[in-house]
Write an enzyme that holds these catalytic residues in place. Structure first.
Site, PDB file in Angstrom:
ATOM      1  CG  ASP A  34      -2.499   1.082   1.092  1.00  0.00           C
ATOM      2  OD1 ASP A  34      -3.362   0.558   0.519  1.00  0.00           O
ATOM      3  OD2 ASP A  34      -2.157   1.966   1.468  1.00  0.00           O
ATOM      4  CE  LYS A 214     -17.937  -4.215  -9.299  1.00  0.00           C
ATOM      5  NZ  LYS A 214     -18.468  -4.788  -8.747  1.00  0.00           N
ATOM      6  CB  CYS A 268     -19.562  -0.303  -5.896  1.00  0.00           C
ATOM      7  SG  CYS A 268     -17.805  -1.068  -4.759  1.00  0.00           S
TER       8      CYS A 268
HETATM    9  N1  LIG Z   1     -15.493  -1.773  -1.284  1.00  0.00           N
HETATM   10  C1  LIG Z   1     -15.595  -3.097  -2.033  1.00  0.00           C
HETATM   11  O1  LIG Z   1     -16.807  -3.729  -1.398  1.00  0.00           O
HETATM   12  C2  LIG Z   1     -15.755  -3.037  -3.201  1.00  0.00           C
HETATM   13  C3  LIG Z   1     -16.685  -4.041  -4.115  1.00  0.00           C
HETATM   14  C4  LIG Z   1     -16.110  -4.582  -4.916  1.00  0.00           C
HETATM   15  C5  LIG Z   1     -15.172  -3.812  -5.575  1.00  0.00           C
HETATM   16  N2  LIG Z   1     -14.472  -2.751  -5.250  1.00  0.00           N
HETATM   17  C6  LIG Z   1     -13.355  -2.233  -6.043  1.00  0.00           C
HETATM   18  O2  LIG Z   1     -12.531  -2.320  -5.701  1.00  0.00           O
HETATM   19  C7  LIG Z   1     -11.127  -1.906  -5.610  1.00  0.00           C
HETATM   20  C8  LIG Z   1     -10.843  -1.337  -4.589  1.00  0.00           C
HETATM   21  O3  LIG Z   1     -12.004  -0.836  -3.171  1.00  0.00           O
HETATM   22  P1  LIG Z   1     -11.615  -0.770  -1.983  1.00  0.00           P
HETATM   23  O4  LIG Z   1     -12.964  -0.592  -0.986  1.00  0.00           O
HETATM   24  O5  LIG Z   1     -11.152  -1.074  -1.650  1.00  0.00           O
HETATM   25  O6  LIG Z   1     -11.086   0.628  -1.826  1.00  0.00           O
HETATM   26  P2  LIG Z   1      -9.890   1.246  -1.056  1.00  0.00           P
HETATM   27  O7  LIG Z   1      -9.646   2.604  -1.026  1.00  0.00           O
HETATM   28  O8  LIG Z   1     -10.579   0.822   1.176  1.00  0.00           O
HETATM   29  O9  LIG Z   1      -8.173   0.960  -0.732  1.00  0.00           O
HETATM   30  C9  LIG Z   1      -7.822   0.926  -2.115  1.00  0.00           C
HETATM   31  C10 LIG Z   1      -6.147   1.395  -1.608  1.00  0.00           C
HETATM   32  O10 LIG Z   1      -5.573   1.128  -2.155  1.00  0.00           O
HETATM   33  C11 LIG Z   1      -4.114   1.690  -1.915  1.00  0.00           C
HETATM   34  N3  LIG Z   1      -3.085   2.538  -2.914  1.00  0.00           N
HETATM   35  C12 LIG Z   1      -3.611   3.924  -3.764  1.00  0.00           C
HETATM   36  N4  LIG Z   1      -2.800   4.090  -4.916  1.00  0.00           N
HETATM   37  C13 LIG Z   1      -1.865   2.978  -4.668  1.00  0.00           C
HETATM   38  C14 LIG Z   1      -0.412   2.672  -4.989  1.00  0.00           C
HETATM   39  N5  LIG Z   1      -0.488   3.346  -6.445  1.00  0.00           N
HETATM   40  N6  LIG Z   1       0.459   1.914  -5.044  1.00  0.00           N
HETATM   41  C15 LIG Z   1      -0.392   1.464  -3.925  1.00  0.00           C
HETATM   42  N7  LIG Z   1      -1.740   0.855  -3.240  1.00  0.00           N
HETATM   43  C16 LIG Z   1      -2.041   2.296  -3.997  1.00  0.00           C
HETATM   44  C17 LIG Z   1      -4.493   3.208  -0.851  1.00  0.00           C
HETATM   45  O11 LIG Z   1      -3.649   3.675  -0.101  1.00  0.00           O
HETATM   46  C18 LIG Z   1      -6.237   2.930  -0.241  1.00  0.00           C
HETATM   47  O12 LIG Z   1      -5.687   1.399   1.155  1.00  0.00           O
HETATM   48  C19 LIG Z   1     -12.171  -0.755  -6.300  1.00  0.00           C
HETATM   49  O13 LIG Z   1     -12.216  -0.313  -7.184  1.00  0.00           O
HETATM   50  C20 LIG Z   1     -13.849  -0.434  -6.000  1.00  0.00           C
HETATM   51  O14 LIG Z   1     -14.189  -0.051  -6.721  1.00  0.00           O
HETATM   52  C21 LIG Z   1     -14.918  -2.573  -4.354  1.00  0.00           C
END
Ligand SMILES: NC(=O)c1ccc[n+]([C@@H]2O[C@H](COP(=O)([O-])OP(=O)(O)OC[C@H]3O[C@@H](n4cnc5c(N)ncnc54)[C@H](O)[C@@H]3O)[C@@H](O)[C@H]2O)c1
Length: 432
Positions: A34, A214, A268
């Site tokens: 991260d 998606k 989402c």
């Molecule tokens: N939250 C959900 O329930 C859910 C469900 C389905 C799909 N998604 C998709 O999954 C993806 C992630 O969602 P999330 O809720 O986990 O997001 P989040 O914001 O909780 O987590 C993303 C993480 O990525 C890190 N990050 C950003 N840039 C980075 C980089 N260059 N290198 C390394 N780490 C980096 C951030 O610091 C953060 O901790 C999104 O595309 C979202 O649309 C989320």
């Protein structure tokens, strides 16, 4: 897989952390990457605010077990991870600012990955993206920075993430998956990586179809909820109960209406249209129905304020100057995630109208000026309350006792169908 699985999960948020731990629980050697040092520090210390659980263990318990077993650790360093792994699963998201998706975090992941990529590595994108992003944006960055050829020197796949927060561990294992590969070999590598944790069939298609599927999966929920909001307005005017109406309609085996609430929240669903829109514009395709659905859902906080104002008037009170408790800031029930929560819009509208707002949500860790530390502080002397997201404390609430702490002739606006219809005395319950 015949080789031991050594995988890095990029992005350790709501998706990435439980995904990394799922691989670790199955015996893989996992490194979480991260960009945020505080996230990495907290995780390596065995702490997390995430509310997921699996087989009776909370996420922090699982995290500590996997850290102690040496199967998982977090780092900010792509180089450190690259020395140990041959597969990367990217979960960094595309935030939306004023309707425009920001590809910055994903591009930055691709840059960093490109600089450490080795021959034979597999890259799987699991973020939800603007259709076309994997091949048009990520692939050129990876190839240019690494000097390697995608599909030949390294493998590139896209697998949409379908989990719902709160059920992540179970759904990583049980939710049917769809996967796109740049070529057959990439799809094969992707399938191997998925099958290490997943017990379901994997449907293989093209990357563009899986990316688009998606986005439309999320949009169909947004549109369904907008439609139900219109049905709710009709039901209110007609004097029938919306939730009962939906329950009755859903007895039809081919009908699946979702429930209305304070609007549509989370990372989402509200963002999905904004992922489809740029590609549709580029292709000259209109999305009128989808845009209108988004507007309807964005307008729900205004509808709620109108309902409250009318109910207060009927109780001989004014909206301006009233004290209103808002119970539940999370974007959905039993969640600690208040990103893109419609409740923030509701609170903003109430503040604009001169209302004294006191919010309360025992699960959401974020601090706000209007947020109280206890339910009692939120409701004491309040003229009205909104129930906007259910948490355990609210689900077990004695509403009769609660209204005794509020002002006389209080109004309760229930967006969750949880508050008893008849409460003692002069209390008025309004249900969306
Ligand atoms: N939250 C959900 O329930 C859910 C469900 C389905 C799909 N998604 C998709 O999954 C993806 C992630 O969602 P999330 O809720 O986990 O997001 P989040 O914001 O909780 O987590 C993303 C993480 O990525 C890190 N990050 C950003 N840039 C980075 C980089 N260059 N290198 C390394 N780490 C980096 C951030 O610091 C953060 O901790 C999104 O595309 C979202 O649309 C989320």
């Amino acid at each position: 897989m015949t080789q031991p699985v050594r995988v890095a999960v990029v992005g350790l948020g709501f998706v990435g952390l439980p995904l990394a731990l799922t691989y670790a629980m199955k015996g893989a050697s996992v490194i979480g990457i991260d960009i945020a040092p505080h996230v990495v520090e907290e995780i390596n210390a065995g702490r997390s605010h995430h509310l997921e659980s699996y087989q009776g263990k909370t996420l922090p318990e699982i995290l500590r077990e996997q850290l102690d077993a040496g199967r998982f650790r977090a780092t900010t360093s792509y180089e450190e991870a690259a020395a140990h792994v041959n597969a990367y699963i990217v979960t960094a998201g595309l935030p939306v600012h004023n309707g425009d998706p920001d590809l910055g975090p994903l591009k930055s992941c691709a840059q960093s990955l490109g600089s450490v990529l080795k021959k034979g590595d597999t890259v799987m994108i699991r973020s939800t993206v603007v259709p076309g992003t994997t091949e048009e944006v990520i692939l050129p960055i990876l190839e240019e920075v690494s000097g390697l050829a995608a599909g030949k020197d390294f493998y590139l796949t896209y697998c949409s993430e379908r989990i719902a927060e709160g059920r992540a561990f179970e759904e990583f294992i049980k939710m049917p998956l769809v996967l796109g590969g740049l070529n057959e070999e990439s799809a094969k590598k992707g399938e191997e990586l998925l099958s290490f944790i997943s017990e379901t069939d994997v449907t293989i298609s093209s990357i563009r179809i899986v990316e688009t599927a998606k986005v439309i999966e999320n949009i169909q929920r947004d549109v369904n909820i907008a439609m139900v909001q219109e049905f709710a307005r009709f039901a209110e005017a007609f004097g029938i109960d919306t939730f009962e109406l939906i329950k009755v309609a859903n007895t039809h085996t081919r009908v699946n209406l979702l429930t209305p609430g304070p609007g549509v929240g989370g990372f989402c669903l509200p963002n999905a249209l904004y992922y489809l829109q740029p590609k549709a514009q580029e292709l000259g395709v209109g999305l009128q129905l989808l845009q209108q659905a988004r507007q309807i859902n964005d307008g729900v906080p205004d509808v709620l304020v109108g309902m409250l104002e009318q109910a207060l008037q009927e109780q001989g009170k004014n909206l301006r100057g009233s004290k209103v408790a808002v119970l539940g800031l999370a974007m959905k029930d039993f969640s600690n995630d208040d990103r893109v929560s419609p409740v923030h819009d509701l609170i903003a509208r109430l503040l604009e109208k001169g209302v004294e707002v006191v919010s309360y949500d025992p699960a959401v860790p974020t601090s706000y000026g209007h947020k109280a530390d206890s339910l009692e502080d939120a409701v004491r002397g309040a003229d009205a309350l909104f129930l906007t997201a259910v948490q355990k404390e609210f689900a077990e609430m004695d509403w009769t006792a609660l209204v005794k702490q509020m002002a006389a002739s209080a109004v309760l606006v229930d967006t969750k169908n949880r508050i008893p219809r008849e409460l003692d005395g002069s209390v008025k319950v309004v249900r969306i």
